[in-house]
Design an enzyme around this catalytic site. Sequence first.
Site, short mmCIF file in Angstrom:
data_model
loop_
_atom_site.label_atom_id
_atom_site.label_comp_id
_atom_site.label_asym_id
_atom_site.label_seq_id
_atom_site.Cartn_x
_atom_site.Cartn_y
_atom_site.Cartn_z
N LYS A 9 0.61 -1.15 0.02
CA LYS A 9 -0.11 0.04 0.08
C LYS A 9 0.80 1.24 -0.03
O LYS A 9 2.00 1.14 0.11
CB LYS A 9 -0.91 -0.07 1.07
N TYR A 49 -12.35 -2.29 -3.01
CA TYR A 49 -12.95 -2.29 -1.78
C TYR A 49 -14.37 -2.28 -2.04
O TYR A 49 -15.10 -2.03 -0.85
CB TYR A 49 -12.33 -1.10 -1.16
N PHE A 57 -15.56 3.70 7.24
CA PHE A 57 -14.06 4.11 6.75
C PHE A 57 -14.04 3.86 5.53
O PHE A 57 -12.85 4.08 5.06
CB PHE A 57 -13.12 3.27 7.68
N ARG A 102 2.74 -7.04 9.12
CA ARG A 102 1.94 -5.99 9.74
C ARG A 102 2.38 -5.85 11.44
O ARG A 102 2.57 -4.85 11.82
CB ARG A 102 0.48 -6.10 9.79
N ASN A 112 -1.90 -0.37 7.15
CA ASN A 112 -1.14 -1.55 7.61
C ASN A 112 -0.30 -2.07 6.44
O ASN A 112 -0.30 -3.47 6.47
CB ASN A 112 -2.18 -2.28 8.06
N HIS A 115 -1.76 -5.30 1.25
CA HIS A 115 -3.09 -6.07 1.10
C HIS A 115 -2.82 -7.41 0.44
O HIS A 115 -1.84 -7.68 -0.23
CB HIS A 115 -4.11 -5.14 0.06
N GLU A 126 -9.57 -10.14 -7.94
CA GLU A 126 -8.60 -9.14 -7.74
C GLU A 126 -7.39 -8.94 -8.93
O GLU A 126 -7.10 -8.13 -9.21
CB GLU A 126 -7.93 -9.06 -6.28
P1 IDP Z 1 -7.60 -6.96 5.10
O1 IDP Z 1 -6.87 -5.97 4.40
O2 IDP Z 1 -6.73 -7.87 6.12
O3 IDP Z 1 -8.22 -8.22 4.40
P2 IDP Z 1 -10.39 -5.95 5.56
O4 IDP Z 1 -11.19 -6.44 6.75
O5 IDP Z 1 -10.87 -6.48 4.03
O6 IDP Z 1 -8.94 -6.40 5.83
O7 IDP Z 1 -10.24 -4.19 5.51
C1 IDP Z 1 -9.66 -3.73 4.34
C2 IDP Z 1 -8.77 -2.88 4.88
O8 IDP Z 1 -9.56 -1.74 5.37
C3 IDP Z 1 -7.76 -2.91 6.03
O9 IDP Z 1 -6.66 -3.56 5.42
C4 IDP Z 1 -7.55 -1.75 6.47
O10 IDP Z 1 -6.59 -1.11 5.95
C5 IDP Z 1 -8.88 -0.89 6.44
N1 IDP Z 1 -9.68 -1.17 7.62
C6 IDP Z 1 -10.37 -2.08 8.23
N2 IDP Z 1 -11.10 -1.77 9.05
C7 IDP Z 1 -10.78 -0.37 9.39
C8 IDP Z 1 -11.12 0.52 10.33
O11 IDP Z 1 -11.99 0.35 11.45
N3 IDP Z 1 -10.79 1.85 10.35
C9 IDP Z 1 -10.40 2.27 9.12
N4 IDP Z 1 -9.37 1.42 8.21
C10 IDP Z 1 -10.05 0.13 8.45
#
Ligand code: IDP
Length: 147
Positions: A9, A49, A57, A102, A112, A115, A126
Amino acid sequence: MEKTFLMVKPDGVQRNLIGEIVSRFEKKGFQLVGAKLMNVSRELAEKHYAEHKERPFFGELVDFITSGPVFAMVWQGNNVIATARAMMGKTNPADAAPGTIRGDFATSVGMNIIHGSDSPESAEREIALWFNEGEVLSYEKTIQRWI
Ligand code: IDP
């Protein structure tokens, strides 16, 4: 052979972690079959997304992923989808174990670093979304028989 979509990212690119991340997956024994440094359009970010569209968010997430170049990759190998997820660590870096990407390099869920596709269905979707057919290569590495 299983394939997955991984992406460094914008925070990972800015923090010079492309090499570190590529190195971890190479050393594990996975094969890089596609890669590009690219800016992400809002349209692509929103498609990628789409499952989070209703989350509070979502806007922040799209703003972030379009804020600077990302390094998009396709990796191949045995159980690469689940193993890459394990190597990435939990979504929230506070819960991600040390030794994971991470866990080692991030502190906030918004930034984080990486992806990775979470299932065979999302990997297929994807890869097709981020790469044209000719950009995903098929090539032999003789060392593969030792992995
Ligand atoms: P993943 O990336 O581990 O698959 P997902 O639940 O698919 O996690 O979420 C996608 C991305 O959205 C996460 O990697 C993170 O960067 C962001 N994200 C998830 N939850 C939150 C939140 O509560 N606040 C801000 N960003 C979030």
